[in-house]
Design a protein around this motif. Structure first.
Motif, short mmCIF file in Angstrom:
data_model
loop_
_atom_site.label_atom_id
_atom_site.label_comp_id
_atom_site.label_asym_id
_atom_site.label_seq_id
_atom_site.Cartn_x
_atom_site.Cartn_y
_atom_site.Cartn_z
N MET A 61 0.93 -1.02 0.00
CA MET A 61 -0.01 -0.11 0.11
C MET A 61 0.85 1.20 -0.19
N ARG A 62 0.56 2.29 -0.42
CA ARG A 62 1.02 3.46 -0.42
C ARG A 62 0.19 4.76 0.18
N ALA A 63 0.74 5.45 0.82
CA ALA A 63 0.07 6.97 1.37
C ALA A 63 -0.18 7.61 0.49
N GLU A 64 -1.36 8.53 0.48
CA GLU A 64 -1.23 9.76 -0.30
C GLU A 64 -1.94 10.75 0.63
N ILE A 65 -1.55 12.10 0.35
CA ILE A 65 -2.25 13.27 1.03
C ILE A 65 -3.28 13.81 0.17
N ASP A 66 -4.35 13.94 0.85
CA ASP A 66 -5.40 14.99 0.18
C ASP A 66 -5.33 16.14 0.76
N TRP A 112 -1.39 21.69 4.19
CA TRP A 112 -1.73 22.19 2.72
C TRP A 112 -2.85 23.35 2.79
N ASN A 113 -3.34 23.51 4.01
CA ASN A 113 -4.19 24.82 4.15
C ASN A 113 -3.78 25.73 5.09
N LYS A 114 -2.46 25.72 5.20
CA LYS A 114 -1.48 26.80 5.75
C LYS A 114 -1.63 26.94 7.25
N SER A 115 -1.84 25.66 7.82
CA SER A 115 -1.88 25.66 9.34
C SER A 115 -0.73 24.76 9.63
N ILE A 116 0.07 24.99 10.58
CA ILE A 116 1.34 24.24 11.05
C ILE A 116 0.79 22.71 11.48
N CYS A 117 1.31 21.82 11.01
CA CYS A 117 0.86 20.49 11.37
C CYS A 117 2.25 19.35 10.84
N LEU A 118 2.91 18.77 11.49
CA LEU A 118 3.69 17.86 11.09
C LEU A 118 3.59 16.49 11.78
N SER A 119 2.53 16.12 12.04
CA SER A 119 1.92 14.87 12.62
C SER A 119 2.33 13.75 11.73
N CYS A 120 2.27 13.70 10.37
CA CYS A 120 2.58 12.67 9.70
C CYS A 120 4.23 12.64 9.41
N LYS A 121 4.81 13.87 9.26
CA LYS A 121 6.26 13.63 9.00
C LYS A 121 6.84 13.17 10.43
N ASP A 122 6.55 13.59 11.66
CA ASP A 122 7.02 13.23 12.84
C ASP A 122 7.03 11.87 13.13
N ILE A 123 6.10 10.99 12.71
CA ILE A 123 5.93 9.70 13.03
C ILE A 123 6.60 8.75 11.63
N CYS A 124 6.91 9.42 10.70
CA CYS A 124 6.85 8.65 9.37
C CYS A 124 8.50 8.18 9.27
N PRO A 125 8.45 6.75 9.19
CA PRO A 125 10.01 6.23 9.06
C PRO A 125 10.57 6.50 7.79
N CYS A 126 9.88 6.95 6.67
CA CYS A 126 10.15 6.91 5.32
C CYS A 126 10.62 8.49 5.15
N LYS A 127 10.04 9.15 4.04
CA LYS A 127 10.38 10.56 3.76
C LYS A 127 9.18 11.13 3.52
N ILE A 128 8.84 12.33 4.32
CA ILE A 128 7.92 13.41 3.78
C ILE A 128 8.59 14.60 3.81
N ILE A 144 -4.99 11.60 5.19
CA ILE A 144 -4.13 10.59 4.43
C ILE A 144 -4.72 9.57 4.00
N ARG A 145 -4.64 9.06 2.88
CA ARG A 145 -5.48 7.66 2.44
C ARG A 145 -4.51 6.94 1.78
N ILE A 146 -4.65 5.58 2.01
CA ILE A 146 -3.84 4.58 1.42
C ILE A 146 -4.47 3.86 0.29
N LYS A 147 -3.56 3.54 -0.55
CA LYS A 147 -3.81 2.90 -1.99
C LYS A 147 -3.06 1.81 -2.36
N PRO A 148 -3.72 0.69 -2.96
CA PRO A 148 -2.80 -0.43 -3.40
C PRO A 148 -1.57 0.01 -4.25
N TYR A 149 -0.45 -0.67 -4.22
CA TYR A 149 0.67 -0.57 -4.81
C TYR A 149 1.12 -1.71 -5.18
#
Length: 158
Positions: free
Chosen positions: A92-97, A104-120, A148-153
């Motif tokens: 599966m692969r994650a995708e940001i809406d 993306w709507n100009k509020s500071i949020c790093l929730s996904c980046k803080d937990i991600c073991p890969c690269k955002i 964040i949604r996931i889709k088959p990969y």
């Protein structure tokens, strides 16, 4: 054993396959009577579908690739070719809406980046882009707006 929750597919509507799986795993899972993988997961993300097939549920956490599900499966079903331990990923692969994402709507949020073991990557403090993804689902469970949604990969064969 944990019961099946109808909330499992609320976010993605996609079966979230087990890590390390090969095409042989579905036959092994369908004939398994113990489903020992369910209780072996320290993140408690393995659940059964209504037809008894184990799947990953990223509502509260993600896969940390500890291989405890694999060890439990081997103990219950013997050694088999249902897992490829060389690939530490979920298919599966994650995708940001952008419409639902705070950054993306100009509020500071790093929730996904803080937990991600890969690269955002972010452009400044905004506009996150998933550069690499192993399908672990950790970002999905941490996103406060469920953007964040996931889709088959399927990896392209060379």
């Amino acid at each position: 054993m944990r019961g099946f929750s109808k909330r499992i597919f609320a976010r993605s509507q996609i079966l979230q396959m087990m890590p390390y799986l090969t095409s042989e795993l579905s036959a092994i899972c369908s004939s398994c009577v113990t489903h020992s993988c369910l209780d072996s997961c320290p993140e408690n993300i393995i659940v059964l579908t209504p037809d008894g097939f184990p799947t990953l549920h990223f509502e509260e956490s993600g896969c940390i690739f500890c291989q405890k599900c694999v060890q439990a499966c081997y103990q219950s079903n013997g050694e088999h070719g249902g897992f490829d331990l060389s690939k530490e990923e979920v298919n599966m692969r994650a995708e940001i809406d952008p419409n639902g994402c705070l950054a993306w709507n100009k509020s500071i949020c790093l929730s996904c980046k803080d937990i991600c073991p890969c690269k955002i990557e972010f452009m400044g403090m905004f506009y996150p882009e998933i550069v690499s993804c192993n399908g672990c689902g950790l970002c999905l469970s941490r996103c406060p707006t469920e953007a964040i949604r996931i889709k088959p990969y399927q990896k392209e064969e060379k």
